[in-house]
Design a protein around this motif. Structure first.
Motif, PDB file in Angstrom:
ATOM      1  N   LEU A  62      85.598  81.551  33.602  1.00  0.00           N
ATOM      2  CA  LEU A  62      85.658  81.541  32.624  1.00  0.00           C
ATOM      3  C   LEU A  62      85.677  83.651  31.966  1.00  0.00           C
ATOM      4  CD1 LEU A  62      84.912  79.556  30.036  1.00  0.00           C
ATOM      5  CD2 LEU A  62      87.563  79.565  30.858  1.00  0.00           C
ATOM      6  N   MET A  63      85.924  84.192  33.283  1.00  0.00           N
ATOM      7  CA  MET A  63      85.315  85.925  33.791  1.00  0.00           C
ATOM      8  C   MET A  63      86.467  86.281  33.175  1.00  0.00           C
ATOM      9  SD  MET A  63      83.696  86.157  37.536  1.00  0.00           S
ATOM     10  CE  MET A  63      84.128  87.751  37.420  1.00  0.00           C
TER      11      MET A  63
ATOM     12  N   ARG B  23      88.382  69.748  33.763  1.00  0.00           N
ATOM     13  CA  ARG B  23      88.057  68.373  35.810  1.00  0.00           C
ATOM     14  C   ARG B  23      86.564  68.758  35.351  1.00  0.00           C
ATOM     15  NH1 ARG B  23      89.800  64.044  37.241  1.00  0.00           N
ATOM     16  NH2 ARG B  23      91.912  64.892  36.507  1.00  0.00           N
TER      17      ARG B  23
ATOM     18  N   CYS C 149      93.188  69.568  38.106  1.00  0.00           N
ATOM     19  CA  CYS C 149      91.682  70.579  38.091  1.00  0.00           C
ATOM     20  C   CYS C 149      91.409  72.034  38.279  1.00  0.00           C
ATOM     21  CB  CYS C 149      91.653  70.223  40.008  1.00  0.00           C
ATOM     22  SG  CYS C 149      92.495  71.029  40.701  1.00  0.00           S
TER      23      CYS C 149
ATOM     24  N   ILE D  61      88.670  83.052  36.957  1.00  0.00           N
ATOM     25  CA  ILE D  61      89.694  82.868  34.922  1.00  0.00           C
ATOM     26  C   ILE D  61      89.179  81.103  34.877  1.00  0.00           C
ATOM     27  CG2 ILE D  61      91.721  82.499  34.436  1.00  0.00           C
ATOM     28  CD1 ILE D  61      91.893  85.241  36.346  1.00  0.00           C
ATOM     29  N   THR D  62      89.729  80.184  35.764  1.00  0.00           N
ATOM     30  CA  THR D  62      90.390  78.749  34.794  1.00  0.00           C
ATOM     31  C   THR D  62      88.489  78.029  34.843  1.00  0.00           C
ATOM     32  OG1 THR D  62      90.574  78.096  36.776  1.00  0.00           O
ATOM     33  CG2 THR D  62      92.150  78.647  36.115  1.00  0.00           C
ATOM     34  N   LYS D  63      87.556  78.671  35.965  1.00  0.00           N
ATOM     35  CA  LYS D  63      86.602  77.840  35.826  1.00  0.00           C
ATOM     36  C   LYS D  63      85.269  78.677  35.250  1.00  0.00           C
ATOM     37  CE  LYS D  63      87.923  74.173  37.076  1.00  0.00           C
ATOM     38  NZ  LYS D  63      88.029  72.380  36.723  1.00  0.00           N
TER      39      LYS D  63
ATOM     40  N   ARG E  22      86.634  77.029  24.616  1.00  0.00           N
ATOM     41  CA  ARG E  22      85.486  76.512  25.629  1.00  0.00           C
ATOM     42  C   ARG E  22      84.840  77.759  25.941  1.00  0.00           C
ATOM     43  NH1 ARG E  22      89.174  76.726  31.250  1.00  0.00           N
ATOM     44  NH2 ARG E  22      87.306  76.032  32.101  1.00  0.00           N
ATOM     45  N   ARG E  23      86.061  79.344  25.243  1.00  0.00           N
ATOM     46  CA  ARG E  23      84.612  80.431  25.561  1.00  0.00           C
ATOM     47  C   ARG E  23      83.229  80.019  24.575  1.00  0.00           C
ATOM     48  NH1 ARG E  23      87.208  83.911  29.228  1.00  0.00           N
ATOM     49  NH2 ARG E  23      88.903  83.119  29.386  1.00  0.00           N
TER      50      ARG E  23
ATOM     51  N   GLU F 256      91.621  74.422  40.058  1.00  0.00           N
ATOM     52  CA  GLU F 256      91.089  75.254  40.867  1.00  0.00           C
ATOM     53  C   GLU F 256      91.785  75.430  42.008  1.00  0.00           C
ATOM     54  OE1 GLU F 256      87.144  73.306  41.869  1.00  0.00           O
ATOM     55  OE2 GLU F 256      87.750  72.285  43.258  1.00  0.00           O
TER      56      GLU F 256
END
Lengths: 491, 791
Positions: free
Chosen positions: A235-236, B276, A42, A231-233, B127-128, A44
């Motif tokens: 994407l900051m 996900r 996931c 970071i992972t979601k 993704r970015r 997260e």
């Protein structure tokens, strides 16, 4: 100043100089080490497929905790031993929890299995004996399995933990203790990167203040159970990270008969026992806080500093009465915890300022406390409503009251009108409770979201206050899971 | 704590069996626990592999005005961007209807729909970059709810219905009549391994793709369609999935096809692995329903007539909705006889992701609806809900389904329910619960015992076929391949047991190999619980043919009749002579005996004429029953499932450990569907708001009842299935209906004079709403997922 992240894996000291400050442990394992046993389910910190064990040196012994590698930054592994699923079967001989998982048909699709094995590994290696079913359930609350229905996994854990303890891992633990002692080098600041992009972990508050004065725009990192998702979601593009994990002073717990002081970097796991000692409901709240992985990483200070409207700890601490200590280049200051939360995700914290510690006012004679977390799913879920109540009794009357809720406003918030209406109430006169119950509707205007509707939240808040009063008045049969230690433990 | 699981081997087989009926572990169990079982993202990708991220629509409905990809293309690491314009063949990834564009090019059908794909050197860069597109949509108000779709009268497929007898007079003539609506929520599959595919280009346009799919043939076919090349150029391979549950039957195709298009155009390997959150948004879910029903019955609760209209929310396209909603119709009777019945369906178009297959394939919704009706009848007549169920159970003389198939095992059905009633001590506990509820003001307990009858066979007739490929090598090792895919259900292991049994050899001698369209062509999806029934039989046929040729050679060599040659204990016996299986294999090669066979099986007996609603769509039914007990906090709606007893019919089990794993796993998954798993779509934007495990709550270990008692019902399949077993993948999901009914039963204790308006999922909020309704203070609004609306 040290310019490399140092940790151990499989008995080898690893030095990392060139990783991006945002790099996660999971990406390092999978992409750099090609250790693909650890899975991303996931990204997260919720499903546990990426669970690995992180060992840290505590009083000469390496103690392992489960963490979600997907949101642990590589820099946070500094000074730790990383153990992944590939590392626990010695020379092809399975670890007892692996053997038991096979024998009990504990895997079907197998994707969650490595994470489950690692959660059970830490339970096996660190847990007291005997191991009860409820303990296994707690150890697995952060590991989702969609195939088995869990029964065979829990049976496997019970079976493995009931057998005489296998000591094979102790050799690894001892060798690792020596290696970690070698790389610990206390008092040395860690700074990996350059002035525009870095992962820093100062070793003292002095260094921290200096660093924050130079980089007030840096992201302060505690356990990364929230920042990890930025970071992972989201994407900051976080380029500057200051991790508080190497400052010993922030990990301290101090207790007097009246006050419990928790340093900002005390993890939820480490705080659990001291909070449970204040009141069993607080213990139950901590048991249900995230998951074993989240409690191992997440910190008391982080949970406060990030200002979530549904952060579980702040409502309970506000109801108890808590004082927050902040520090920064300009010095230190204190404020009541409730005043820290200004608006949705906006806190009274200056750039370059950090949460240092929180003082919690313990219960005195004639004080009673209740808190309730209401969620869709009991374990590893975020509150729809979280209510906390501290009442001081004068015989059967309420002398004073502190009431706080999470999930009922944009911030964790006290209920001044309700508190006022509670004062003077007779516990034996249920009909007289109505004004206090009604006052909640004036204290809070909850919103509707994917967790609950506003109508549900308002009604549950009212019912929780009713339940607290009924329990304190002596009612039984109020809970599905009885309050640990009986209904009147704190009196 | 009182957890046990039992299996009972019902009498001897004709010959003692060495592998079949044994509780052997999953073939990959050791690799699973060591982290050594490879999923697609674990395979070391070839040098130069590009990583793919999907660009998604920011609105739910409207015409696409423009997609500005300038910034996407300029993003560091980006190699190429794919849009509909890049598709050389047909821009369609649908299983049948032609209405699923791989990339939306003119109109948006749902929030998050794929618009383009970014190919970049790293996954992070892709993704970015994907987030930097500027998309303009001429936004229209989306249809989100059943009511939105009904108002617009938009459907993805024509209405369809069938029935028997005259329902209106049956209803009018019945002593009692009830009607109502039940909302039934959808469900996210939440396979732990998200959608993934790795496509590698070969020479002259060949494509090899690793796909996490239940349907390799469809992946192959759709890639060929999208690229405009023959099927024979495309090979799809799948060793294992990290869970499927129906979510990789049609929904794996698009990602494999995008990877293949990337590989085709760049001549570099391309890998897609959905994040996900993106997986939640981009892939279909279990259909949610509003089922409007009417029933007429007598004082005993015996039904005279029943009519239902299932309003199925299908999402923006047809996908597999025809089969799914048809199966809802086939299971709207569950285990009960209706003298007169009418079942109608509407397949509604909503601007949400296209709903798809999910374990049970529409059956669970039909069955939940009729179980709810049973409870309503019980509440209206004051009878015990179990007695109402008994009164309507299929029985000799009342054994014909609404679609004309006869229920041949009414004895099994009744025996399962009666046995469970006894072993679960239903009546005693019912009385104890009533006494508890009389004393307890805040906490209420409930209990329910519900049956399951589930039809086995694809209702799309041509899918009921399978192939297997078996080779025996000259060292006596066996290469096993078949069209079924392994998603955790233990199919590979069960079939290996069948083949090892056939050859009389150690199971370690059978090498299980990845499913591949290059080895077994034109396969059906691994779905409809049919994996073992179909592929097991095909593998047995293949192994049997090789064995016959080997036996002939042994007979020739030793000069005895072929019938006297036997295979057991890794040896071959011929009269007084014997040799090892390996020796005979080598001997066969030396004597030019063919040691490879493609086996083929098609299900006999079945037929279905959809236009005339006639036939026998199912080869047989699988049966089961569950009794669940719950405790509810009527102040918060929180609850706990405290005890569950399950009795389930798998015929004669090939592997009882694997079958019990399916039963328990299916039950818990069904329980999640009916309790904590709530999908919430934003009513105005159509955006999915529960798109990760933080917001979408599947069961965890502590949700599983501490007291769980699972037993296999001793039975033998009366049809000639593989070792007389019955399919087990889907039926156990519906055992969880007992949990939903037990929750309603607990709430009912608040006021036995009122029906319980409980919708699914029965989240704590939905339960509290039902409690408030019984207290006479219904809450305004609705639960986040739409349940508990005040009618």
């Amino acid at each position: 100043m040290r310019d490399a992240i140092r940790f151990t894996r499989n008995g080898t000291i690893r030095e990392i100089r060139d990783a991006h400050p945002r790099a996660t442990l999971l990406d390092w394992l999978r992409l750099e080490e090609r250790a693909t046993g650890t899975k991303e389910g996931c990204a997260e910190g919720d499903c546990g497929a990426c669970t690995v064990a992180l060992g840290r040196l505590i009083e000469g012994r390496v103690v392992y905790e489960p963490v979600n590698a997907c949101i642990v930054l590589l820099g946070q592994c500094d000074g730790a031993d990383v153990v992944s699923v590939e590392d626990i079967a010695a020379d092809g001989a399975l670890h007892p929890v692996q053997e038991a998982m096979v024998a009990h048909h504990g895997s079907q699709c197998g994707f969650c299995t490595p994470g489950i094995v690692m959660s059970l590994f830490t339970l096996y290696e660190e847990g007291a004996r005997p191991v009860e079913r409820a303990t296994v359930n707690d150890a697995l609350a952060g590991n989702l399995c969609r195939c088995t229905g869990y029964r065979p996994i829990v049976d496997a854990a019970l079976d493995a933990c009931a057998a005489p303890r296998d000591r094979r891992f102790e050799a690894h633990r001892e060798a690792t203790a020596r290696a970690l002692a070698e790389i610990a080098a206390a008092g040395e600041d860690l700074f990996v990167g350059d002035e525009t992009r870095f992962f820093a972990a100062p070793a003292s508050e002095e260094s921290l203040c200096a660093l924050l004065a130079r980089h007030p725009d840096a992201t302060i990192l505690a356990g990364a159970t929230d920042v990890g998702l930025w970071i992972t979601k989201a994407l900051m593009e976080i380029e500057k990270i200051v991790w508080l994990g190497r400052i010993e002073a922030l990990r301290e717990t101090h207790a007097t008969p009246e006050t419990l002081t928790l340093g900002a970097m005390v993890s939820h796991a480490a705080a659990h026992e001291a909070l449970a000692a204040i009141d069993p409901d607080l213990g139950e709240l901590m048991r249900r806080f995230g998951s074993a992985q989240v409690r191992a990483s997440g910190t008391v200070g982080g949970n406060i500093a990030n200002g979530s409207p549904i952060g579980d700890l702040p409502p309970a601490l506000i109801a108890l009465g808590a004082t927050l200590h902040l520090a920064g280049a300009k010095g230190t200051r204190t404020l009541p915890l409730e005043d820290f939360f200004i608006a949705y995700r906006r806190q009274d914290r200056e750039p370059g300022e950090y949460v240092r510690a929180v003082d919690i006012d313990k219960l005195r004679k004639h004080d009673v406390f209740r808190c309730y977390k209401v969620t869709k799913r009991f374990d590893e879920d975020i509150s729809a409503v979280m209510g906390a109540f501290r009442l001081r009794l004068d015989g059967r009357r309420i002398a004073s009251a502190r009431v706080a809720f999470g999930g009922m406003a944009a911030t964790p918030k006290r209920a001044p009108l309700t508190e006022a209406a509670l004062v003077g109430l007779d516990l034996d006169d249920e009909l007289a409770w109505a004004p206090a119950l009604d006052a909640l509707a004036r204290d809070y205007r909850p919103m509707s979201d994917h967790r609950a509707s506003s109508e549900y939240r308002a009604l549950v808040a009212r019912n929780l206050l009713f339940k607290a009063l009924a329990e304190i008045a002596g009612a039984e049969g109020t809970r599905i899971a009885p309050r640990i230690g009986g209904l009147a433990a704190a009196e | 704590m009182n957890i046990r699981h039992e299996f009972d081997d019902t009498g001897p087989d004709a010959e003692p069996l060495r592998h079949v009926r044994k509780p052997l572990p999953h073939d990959s169990a050791r690799r699973h626990v060591m982290g050594a079982a490879d999923y697609i993202d674990d395979v070391r990708e070839p040098a130069g592999t590009l990583h793919v991220a999907i660009g998604m629509a920011p609105k739910a409905r409207g015409a696409i005005r423009s997609i500005d990809l300038t910034a996407v293309r300029a993003h560091p690491g980006v190699v190429r961007v794919l849009t509909a314009a890049d598709v050389p063949g047909k821009n369609d990834v649908s299983p049948a209807a032609g209405d699923d564009p791989m990339f939306a090019d003119t109109r948006i059908g749902f929030h998050g729909q794929a618009l383009f794909a970014v190919l970049a050197e790293t996954r992070d860069a892709a993704r970015r970059a994907a987030k930097t597109a500027i998309v303009e949509i001429e936004e229209e108000a989306p249809s989100v709810s059943v009511e939105d779709a009904l108002e617009r009268a938009e459907t993805v497929l024509p209405d369809y219905g069938f029935g028997r007898g005259e329902v209106a007079p049956a209803l009018d003539g019945a002593p009692h009549r009830l009607q109502g609506s039940l909302r039934i929520g959808g469900q996210e599959h939440f396979y732990l391994e998200g959608q993934a595919a790795l496509a590698t280009p070969g020479e002259e346009g060949d494509i090899h793709v690793l796909s996490s799919t239940q349907h390799p043939t469809e992946v192959q076919h759709v890639i060929a369609r999208v690229l405009g090349i023959p099927d024979a150029y495309v090979t799809c391979e799948v060793r294992r999935m990290g869970g499927g549950f129906g979510g990789k039957e049609s929904q794996a195709t698009q990602w494999a096809a995008i990877a293949a298009l990337g590989a085709h155009l760049t001549k570099r390997p391309c890998k897609v692995r959905l994040d996900r959150d993106d997986d939640f948004v981009l892939t279909g879910k279990r259909h949610d329903f509003r089922s409007d029903w009417r029933v007429g019955f007598d004082d005993e609760g015996v039904i005279a007539g029943f009519a239902v209209t299932h309003n199925a929310r299908c999402g923006y396209s047809a996908d597999l909705s025809q089969g799914v909603v048809d199966r809802t119709m086939f299971h709207s009777d569950n285990s009960y006889f209706f003298p007169a019945v009418r079942i109608d369906t509407r397949r509604l178009l909503t601007n949400t992701v296209s709903n798809t297959a999910f374990r049970g394939f529409g059956g669970p919704q039909g069955m939940l609806m009729i179980e709810h009706v049973m409870d309503r009848i019980a509440w209206a007549t004051g009878r015990d809900p179990l007695d109402v169920r008994y009164a309507n159970l299929y029985r000799p003389g009342a054994d014909v389904t609404p679609y004309g198939q006869t229920v041949e095992e009414t004895d099994t059905l009744r025996a399962v329910v009666e046995t469970l009633e006894r072993t679960s001590e239903y009546r005693t506990r019912r009385a104890a619960i009533a006494a508890f509820n009389d004393r307890s003001k805040i906490l209420k307990k409930g209990i329910a015992l519900t049956p399951v009858k589930f039809g086995i066979s694809f209702t799309l007739m041509h899918l009921n076929q399978a192939g297997a490929l078996v080779h025996v090598y000259q060292d006596g090792s066996v290469h096993l391949n078949h069209g079924g895919t392994e998603m955790g259900q233990g199919l590979y292991q069960k079939i290996a047991q069948v083949v090892a049994e056939e050859f009389g050899i150690a199971i370690e001698r059978v090498r299980i190999t990845a499913t591949s369209t290059g080895k077994v062509p034109n396969t059906a999806p691994t779905a409809a619980s049919s994996g073992t029934d179909l592929n097991g039989m095909a593998a047995k046929i293949a192994a049997g043919a090789i064995k016959a040729r080997m036996a002939a050679r042994a007979a020739e060599r030793f000069g005895i009749p072929q019938e006297e040659v036997t295979f057991r204990d890794d040896r071959v016996f011929a009269g007084n002579e014997s040799l090892t299986f390996a020796e005979l294999a080598r001997d066969c090669v030396m004597h030019r005996v063919h040691l490879s066979e493609a086996g083929f099986y098609r299900t006999p007996t079945i037929s279905w004429d959809r236009a005339n609603a006639k036939g026998r769509p199912f080869l047989y039914f699988a049966y089961g029953a569950a009794c669940s007990e719950v405790i509810v906090d009527t102040l918060t709606g929180e609850y706990k499932v405290t005890r569950v007893d399950i009795l389930h019919d798998v015929g004669r089990s090939i592997n009882p450990a694997i079958d019990i794993g399916q039963i328990e796993g299916g039950f818990v998954q069904g329980m999640g569907w009916l309790t904590t798993e709530e999908l919430v779509y934003d009513e105005t934007s159509g955006r999915l708001r529960t798109h990760a495990p933080s917001t979408y709550k599947i069961p965890v270990a502590s949700d599983v009842p501490e007291d769980l008692r699972v037993a296999l019902f001793p039975n033998t399949n009366r049809m000639e299935t593989i070792y007389r077993s019955k399919a087990v993948g889907e039926p156990p999901v519906m055992l969880a209906n007992s949990v939903f009914c037990a929750l309603a039963d607990a709430v009912h204790a608040l006021d036995p004079a009122r029906p319980v308006p409980l919708d699914a999922p029965a989240t704590p909020e939905a339960v509290l709403r039902a409690c408030e309704a019984l207290r006479g203070n219904p809450l305004p609004g609705s639960a986040p997922g739409g349940g508990g609306r005040v009618a």
